[in-house]
Design a protein around this motif. Structure first.
Motif, PDB file in Angstrom:
ATOM      1  N   ALA A 678      46.131  38.877  22.444  1.00 27.21           N
ATOM      2  CA  ALA A 678      46.636  38.771  21.073  1.00 27.21           C
ATOM      3  C   ALA A 678      48.162  38.806  21.041  1.00 27.21           C
ATOM      4  O   ALA A 678      48.787  38.217  20.153  1.00 27.21           O
ATOM      5  CB  ALA A 678      46.071  39.909  20.225  1.00 27.21           C
ATOM      6  N   ALA A 679      48.765  39.487  22.050  1.00 29.08           N
ATOM      7  CA  ALA A 679      50.234  39.567  22.129  1.00 29.08           C
ATOM      8  C   ALA A 679      50.819  38.419  22.945  1.00 29.08           C
ATOM      9  O   ALA A 679      52.039  38.355  23.126  1.00 29.08           O
ATOM     10  CB  ALA A 679      50.642  40.906  22.738  1.00 29.08           C
ATOM     11  N   GLY A 680      49.963  37.541  23.470  1.00 34.98           N
ATOM     12  CA  GLY A 680      50.436  36.397  24.252  1.00 34.98           C
ATOM     13  C   GLY A 680      50.850  36.748  25.668  1.00 34.98           C
ATOM     14  O   GLY A 680      51.543  35.963  26.326  1.00 34.98           O
ATOM     15  N   LEU A 681      50.421  37.895  26.175  1.00 33.00           N
ATOM     16  CA  LEU A 681      50.771  38.317  27.542  1.00 33.00           C
ATOM     17  C   LEU A 681      49.726  37.776  28.515  1.00 33.00           C
ATOM     18  O   LEU A 681      48.894  38.516  29.062  1.00 33.00           O
ATOM     19  CB  LEU A 681      50.858  39.851  27.609  1.00 33.00           C
ATOM     20  N   TRP A 682      49.765  36.475  28.739  1.00 36.68           N
ATOM     21  CA  TRP A 682      48.694  35.807  29.499  1.00 36.68           C
ATOM     22  C   TRP A 682      48.687  36.180  30.976  1.00 36.68           C
ATOM     23  O   TRP A 682      47.633  36.183  31.620  1.00 36.68           O
ATOM     24  CB  TRP A 682      48.798  34.294  29.324  1.00 36.68           C
ATOM     25  N   SER A 683      49.847  36.525  31.512  1.00 37.50           N
ATOM     26  CA  SER A 683      49.872  36.935  32.925  1.00 37.50           C
ATOM     27  C   SER A 683      49.084  38.228  33.112  1.00 37.50           C
ATOM     28  O   SER A 683      48.364  38.407  34.109  1.00 37.50           O
ATOM     29  CB  SER A 683      51.314  37.111  33.407  1.00 37.50           C
ATOM     30  N   GLU A 684      49.213  39.148  32.139  1.00 38.72           N
ATOM     31  CA  GLU A 684      48.450  40.406  32.195  1.00 38.72           C
ATOM     32  C   GLU A 684      46.956  40.146  32.020  1.00 38.72           C
ATOM     33  O   GLU A 684      46.117  40.779  32.671  1.00 38.72           O
ATOM     34  CB  GLU A 684      48.943  41.369  31.104  1.00 38.72           C
ATOM     35  N   VAL A 685      46.644  39.191  31.147  1.00 42.15           N
ATOM     36  CA  VAL A 685      45.240  38.828  30.936  1.00 42.15           C
ATOM     37  C   VAL A 685      44.633  38.297  32.227  1.00 42.15           C
ATOM     38  O   VAL A 685      43.517  38.671  32.621  1.00 42.15           O
ATOM     39  CB  VAL A 685      45.114  37.771  29.809  1.00 42.15           C
ATOM     40  N   ASN A 686      45.372  37.414  32.894  1.00 44.90           N
ATOM     41  CA  ASN A 686      44.874  36.826  34.148  1.00 44.90           C
ATOM     42  C   ASN A 686      44.676  37.886  35.233  1.00 44.90           C
ATOM     43  O   ASN A 686      43.724  37.824  36.015  1.00 44.90           O
ATOM     44  CB  ASN A 686      45.840  35.747  34.636  1.00 44.90           C
ATOM     45  N   LYS A 687      45.575  38.870  35.273  1.00 43.27           N
ATOM     46  CA  LYS A 687      45.427  39.960  36.256  1.00 43.27           C
ATOM     47  C   LYS A 687      44.134  40.735  36.011  1.00 43.27           C
ATOM     48  O   LYS A 687      43.393  41.053  36.945  1.00 43.27           O
ATOM     49  CB  LYS A 687      46.619  40.916  36.164  1.00 43.27           C
ATOM     50  N   LEU A 688      43.872  41.024  34.739  1.00 37.90           N
ATOM     51  CA  LEU A 688      42.657  41.782  34.412  1.00 37.90           C
ATOM     52  C   LEU A 688      41.403  40.977  34.728  1.00 37.90           C
ATOM     53  O   LEU A 688      40.401  41.522  35.200  1.00 37.90           O
ATOM     54  CB  LEU A 688      42.669  42.176  32.929  1.00 37.90           C
ATOM     55  N   ARG A 689      41.432  39.675  34.461  1.00 40.20           N
ATOM     56  CA  ARG A 689      40.265  38.842  34.780  1.00 40.20           C
ATOM     57  C   ARG A 689      40.029  38.788  36.282  1.00 40.20           C
ATOM     58  O   ARG A 689      38.879  38.761  36.740  1.00 40.20           O
ATOM     59  CB  ARG A 689      40.461  37.435  34.209  1.00 40.20           C
ATOM     60  N   ALA A 690      41.119  38.810  37.037  1.00 43.61           N
ATOM     61  CA  ALA A 690      40.982  38.821  38.494  1.00 43.61           C
ATOM     62  C   ALA A 690      40.349  40.128  38.972  1.00 43.61           C
ATOM     63  O   ALA A 690      39.516  40.132  39.889  1.00 43.61           O
ATOM     64  CB  ALA A 690      42.355  38.628  39.144  1.00 43.61           C
ATOM     65  N   VAL A 691      40.751  41.227  38.328  1.00 43.40           N
ATOM     66  CA  VAL A 691      40.163  42.534  38.680  1.00 43.40           C
ATOM     67  C   VAL A 691      38.668  42.540  38.379  1.00 43.40           C
ATOM     68  O   VAL A 691      37.852  43.014  39.179  1.00 43.40           O
ATOM     69  CB  VAL A 691      40.867  43.672  37.907  1.00 43.40           C
ATOM     70  N   LEU A 692      38.299  41.995  37.219  1.00 42.55           N
ATOM     71  CA  LEU A 692      36.878  41.929  36.848  1.00 42.55           C
ATOM     72  C   LEU A 692      36.085  41.128  37.869  1.00 42.55           C
ATOM     73  O   LEU A 692      34.988  41.525  38.280  1.00 42.55           O
ATOM     74  CB  LEU A 692      36.725  41.293  35.462  1.00 42.55           C
ATOM     75  N   GLU A 693      36.658  39.997  38.278  1.00 46.22           N
ATOM     76  CA  GLU A 693      35.970  39.141  39.247  1.00 46.22           C
ATOM     77  C   GLU A 693      35.853  39.833  40.601  1.00 46.22           C
ATOM     78  O   GLU A 693      34.808  39.788  41.252  1.00 46.22           O
ATOM     79  CB  GLU A 693      36.740  37.819  39.390  1.00 46.22           C
ATOM     80  N   GLU A 694      36.930  40.506  41.001  1.00 47.61           N
ATOM     81  CA  GLU A 694      36.934  41.207  42.286  1.00 47.61           C
ATOM     82  C   GLU A 694      35.891  42.334  42.315  1.00 47.61           C
ATOM     83  O   GLU A 694      35.213  42.561  43.316  1.00 47.61           O
ATOM     84  CB  GLU A 694      38.329  41.788  42.535  1.00 47.61           C
ATOM     85  N   LYS A 695      35.741  43.022  41.180  1.00 50.22           N
ATOM     86  CA  LYS A 695      34.783  44.127  41.105  1.00 50.22           C
ATOM     87  C   LYS A 695      33.363  43.662  40.797  1.00 50.22           C
ATOM     88  O   LYS A 695      32.428  44.467  40.791  1.00 50.22           O
ATOM     89  CB  LYS A 695      35.233  45.126  40.020  1.00 50.22           C
ATOM     90  N   GLY A 696      33.216  42.373  40.515  1.00 51.35           N
ATOM     91  CA  GLY A 696      31.891  41.855  40.187  1.00 51.35           C
ATOM     92  C   GLY A 696      31.387  42.307  38.829  1.00 51.35           C
ATOM     93  O   GLY A 696      30.175  42.423  38.609  1.00 51.35           O
ATOM     94  N   LEU A 697      32.316  42.557  37.896  1.00 51.59           N
ATOM     95  CA  LEU A 697      31.941  43.025  36.557  1.00 51.59           C
ATOM     96  C   LEU A 697      31.917  41.855  35.585  1.00 51.59           C
ATOM     97  O   LEU A 697      32.763  40.968  35.657  1.00 51.59           O
ATOM     98  CB  LEU A 697      32.932  44.080  36.069  1.00 51.59           C
ATOM     99  N   LYS A 698      30.959  41.870  34.688  1.00 49.46           N
ATOM    100  CA  LYS A 698      30.835  40.783  33.718  1.00 49.46           C
ATOM    101  C   LYS A 698      30.763  41.338  32.305  1.00 49.46           C
ATOM    102  O   LYS A 698      30.113  42.345  32.059  1.00 49.46           O
ATOM    103  CB  LYS A 698      29.579  39.955  34.005  1.00 49.46           C
ATOM    104  N   LYS A 699      31.430  40.638  31.409  1.00 51.28           N
ATOM    105  CA  LYS A 699      31.416  41.020  30.002  1.00 51.28           C
ATOM    106  C   LYS A 699      30.063  40.673  29.392  1.00 51.28           C
ATOM    107  O   LYS A 699      29.549  39.570  29.607  1.00 51.28           O
ATOM    108  CB  LYS A 699      32.524  40.257  29.266  1.00 51.28           C
ATOM    109  N   PRO A 700      29.455  41.602  28.637  1.00 50.86           N
ATOM    110  CA  PRO A 700      28.205  41.258  27.948  1.00 50.86           C
ATOM    111  C   PRO A 700      28.475  40.176  26.917  1.00 50.86           C
ATOM    112  O   PRO A 700      29.440  40.273  26.144  1.00 50.86           O
ATOM    113  CB  PRO A 700      27.796  42.578  27.282  1.00 50.86           C
TER     114      PRO A 700
END
Length: 835
Positions: A678-700
């Motif tokens: 929402a704040a347009g911080l897309w680099s931070e968003v991409n980092k978090l998505r990478a963490v989710l993928e690395e941990k094998g976590l999925k959003k319901p």
């Protein structure tokens, strides 16, 4: 407006008495409520309270049933980590507050570390903590009572601040060492000093009267319990009756036989020191030469099994000279319910087969209780094979146990086949299957089996309450209405059941019809606290905070005392409606007027109340001043406030705490990601998505659904699987054009992807809420409200879209999201955009 939170939270230190928490876990274990067990342990963990030897297996067992393997491993490891902290305290100089000191004393007591406990005591004396907080003195009492009651007594005499919990601890200490007269003298002094006793005090004194052999004093305590209005507590009533009779027998010199001791042992199970008293009765039985009596042995076995005391149960079993089938079955059940002893249950079953006592159907039911996960499927099958091979009678109870075993172990097909092919199904069999589906979040299957059931057998109120809970979860109002009508038609056989009426109130409130909930509530000839809680919670969910507060006031005027759940509902209602001052007043009164110790969920409610109201600084201050360590729910409430007010800097700080506590919850990462997006911080968003993928976590996935003529029509974002998909998208396109002309502007901030505006528009267009609204306008009869349910929080753009559509088509749209209701009428939402 900044709210002076410190005014409301001073002196709100909750009781840190370990036995209360351990008793709570045992209570949840009896109800087989695994999530409640883990939640309670999490609160204990946050407060530094260690589970005792009987409670830890229950916690680990709950982890096993919930398949929370990593959580179970961590709990097992954490029990011994206090040793490291105590070592650090010796090596490094730091200032510990009263909460830290209490936690350290509890740890020293569990580890039986007298030397370190004395060091902590010295620290308390040097820093004056004994005169600042009664909980410190109470913790010291509990610590020394593990070693020497005389030292504890000396500490008690020097305590500058003493409350009911302190007195109870000391009375307990005297009872533990058999000094009943001292316990009664202390109780007398407590009354002389003007200290108001509680229900725990009464139960302790009842025990002291019985053991001292003073029926006259017991009668006086009985009168006091009536005067203090404690006789509404069923445990106290039962204990007074049984203990008074037992005391009178001993006073008259009548020797108790094995049946008397067996009856009293079962009463002791629910007393504060139930286990200790059962062991005393056990000793009394040995002194009376009754240790080899099967009747008494089986009674004690039953109590030890209920208390999850496997070691004691084994001891009693071996004392019984000629164990019968009841003895074997009870021991097997005790082992099967112990997380660490499930394998032993199978071993004992093997030894039983080699003995002269042959297993019966109840034996199989007991050992099947050990089979609660896929890993036990083959073992469970072998027990089923034993039943067939030895031609054991498969009665309804055994068939239900086999059915439940297969379903719990992942073989639903075999479980259903067993159930459907069984010709002598009783009411318990049906209720067991239906509740099993509901526990596994399969509400639709539960409803189908209920419909099948009523064609074969008359249900009871328990059946209907179970099925109503599935209607509540799915927001299936039509099915709920049918169930209500069914109960009205069958009133002659069901009679008046307050629990059923309360379930109907909850169902209507959570399915969006507060008018019907109010109607049932007003027609109740009698109410209980559950009835009031259901109404307060319903008003809160519907954004009717003032009505919730009126209900709370009326409840007090009618003479009902609020409980912990009442305050959760009331605080949530204040949070949903922005009643910050009122919410803080409620929180204060909870402790100071009603003597209820706040749980972590109450602190989370206040954190949500403040942060949602824009007082993020005060919310942080509140959390920092909490007398117990905040858990994930508290930090998540603060993070939710950051999302509302786009506080990215504070969100980063809070998320570190949250992710440390819950590193495998994908929802936490998604919430932080949404704040950054929402704040347009897309680099931070991409980092978090990478963490989710690395941990094998999925959003319901977000889902919205509508119930039409008994069928549930479910939609996901971009969904085109529905049979009416073409018509739905055509209707949505027409709506979108019309509402744009009426002033609706798509809010692209709610698209949480870094892409071109055109792609963002496509994503917004096909959100699940919008698809459900379009489907409703096509299929719901003209003029009727369109009721939609979403599993997650409603999207901000969909919220705005719904307001415009309700005005455009002049239809009421009711949407229940993950936390509350939104009722859209003529362009206005009932939440007044405060959500």
């Amino acid at each position: 407006m900044e709210v002076p939170v410190s005014v409301y939270i001073q002196n709100l230190h909750p009781s840190l008495y370990p036995s209360n928490w351990n008793s709570t876990i045992k209570h949840h274990a009896k109800l087989r409520n695994d999530r409640a067990i883990i939640s309670t342990y999490t609160q204990m963990e946050a407060m530094g309270i260690l589970p005792d030897s009987t409670t830890l297996p229950l916690v680990l067992k709950a982890c096993g049933r919930l398949k929370a393997v990593e959580r179970g491993k961590k709990i097992h490891k954490d029990v011994s980590t206090w040793k490291d902290l105590i070592g650090d305290m010796r090596e490094e100089s730091f200032e510990a507050n009263s909460v830290t000191v209490v936690a350290l004393l509890l740890a020293c007591g569990e580890l039986l570390d007298l030397r370190t406990g004395k060091e902590v005591h010295g620290y308390c004396l040097r820093n004056g903590l004994l005169y600042l907080d009664p909980h410190v003195g109470t913790a010291l009492l509990g610590f020394y009572l593990r070693f020497d009651v005389r030292i504890a007594c000396a500490v008690f005499e020097t305590m500058g601040l003493r409350n009911a919990v302190s007195w109870n601890a000391m009375i307990t200490g005297y009872l533990d060492v058999g000094k009943c007269k001292k316990a009664l003298e202390l109780f007398s002094q407590m009354l002389i000093d003007g200290i108001r006793c509680d229900n725990v005090t009464i139960l302790l004194v009842i025990q002291a009267c019985a053991e001292f052999g003073s029926p006259k004093l017991g009668m006086q305590v009985h009168q006091m319990a009536i005067k203090l209005d404690f006789c509404k507590d069923l445990y106290i009533v039962n204990s007074l009756d049984a203990m008074s009779l037992f005391a009178e027998m001993r006073f008259e010199g009548i020797k108790a036989d094995e049946r008397t001791i067996a009856i009293i042992s079962r009463v002791c199970e629910d007393l504060p020191n139930g286990l200790l008293n059962c062991r005393s009765l056990h000793g009394y039985g040995i002194k009376s030469g009754l240790e080899r009596n099967k009747h008494l042995g089986n009674a004690l076995l039953s109590v030890y099994a209920a208390q999850s005391c496997v070691k004691d149960a084994k001891t009693v079993f071996h004392e019984i000279g000629d164990a019968d089938v009841i003895s074997w079955n009870t021991l097997i059940l005790a082992l099967a319910h112990s997380y660490e002893s499930k394998g032993q249950a199978c071993e004992i079953f093997g030894k039983m087969r080699e003995s002269d006592t042959k297993p019966n159907s109840h034996t199989i039911i007991s050992v099947l209780a050990a089979c609660e996960a896929e890993a036990f499927l083959n073992i469970g099958r072998s027990f089923h094979g034993y039943v067939i091979k030895h031609n054991l009678e498969i009665d309804p109870s055994l068939n239900s146990a086999l059915t439940e075993m297969y379903m719990n172990c992942g073989d639903e097909a075999t479980g259903r086949n067993l159930f459907e092919r069984y010709g002598d199904k009783d009411l318990i069999s049906w209720n067991s299957l239906i509740s099993n589906y509901i526990r596994n979040n399969k509400g639709r299957e539960a409803l189908l089996f209920f419909q099948q059931m009523i064609s074969e057998m008359e249900p009871n109120p328990v059946t209907v309450i179970n099925v109503l809970s599935s209607c509540t979860h799915l927001a299936n109002l039509p099915q709920g209405l049918c169930l209500h009508a069914y109960t009205v038609r069958r009133e002659f056989s069901m009679g008046f059941e307050l629990s059923l009426a309360n379930s109907l109130i909850t169902m209507y409130a959570r399915c969006g019809n507060m008018q019907y909930a109010e109607k049932i509530f007003k027609t109740l000839s009698r109410k209980n606290i559950v009835s009031w809680n259901a109404m307060i919670s319903g008003y809160g969910m519907h954004g009717r905070g003032h009505d919730a507060m009126l209900a709370f006031s009326q409840m007090l005027e009618d003479g009902f005392k609020p409980n912990s759940i009442t305050f959760i509902s009331a605080l949530s209602a204040c949070s949903h409606c922005g009643l910050i001052e009122k919410g803080l007043q409620l929180f204060t009164s909870m402790v100071q007027e009603f003597y209820i110790t706040p749980d972590l969920i109450h602190y989370a409610c206040v954190a949500d109340l403040l942060s949602r109201g824009g007082s993020l600084g005060e919310a942080m201050k509140f959390v920092e001043l909490m007398p117990i360590a905040p858990d994930a729910s508290v930090w998540r409430a603060l993070l939710g406030g950051c999302r509302v007010y786009s506080e990215t800097k504070l969100a980063r700080r809070i998320s570190e705490k949250l992710l440390e506590l819950e590193p495998t919850n994908p929802g936490n990462y998604i919430l932080l990601s949404n704040i950054y997006a929402a704040a347009g911080l897309w680099s931070e968003v991409n980092k978090l998505r990478a963490v989710l993928e690395e941990k094998g976590l999925k959003k319901p996935p977000g889902k919205s659904w509508i119930v039409m003529r008994g069928d549930i029509h479910c939609f996901k974002a971009g969904d085109k699987s529905h049979a009416q998909s073409d018509a739905i998208y055509a209707k949505l396109s027409s709506l979108m054009s019309s509402v744009k002309e009426g002033g609706y502007i798509p809010d692209l901030r709610w698209v949480l992807h870094d892409e071109e505006d055109e792609e963002k528009m496509k994503r917004l267009f096909s959100h699940s809420e919008k698809l459900a609204i379009a489907y409703g306008l096509i299929n719901v009869s003209s003029g009727a409200p369109i009721s939609i349910t979403k599993n997650l929080r409603i999207c901000g753009d969909c919220h705005e879209f719904s307001k415009h559509v309700s005005k455009l088509v002049q239809r009421e749209i009711v949407l229940r999201d993950g936390s509350r209701f939104h009722r859209f009428v003529n362009g206005v939402c009932s939440c007044k955009d405060y959500w």
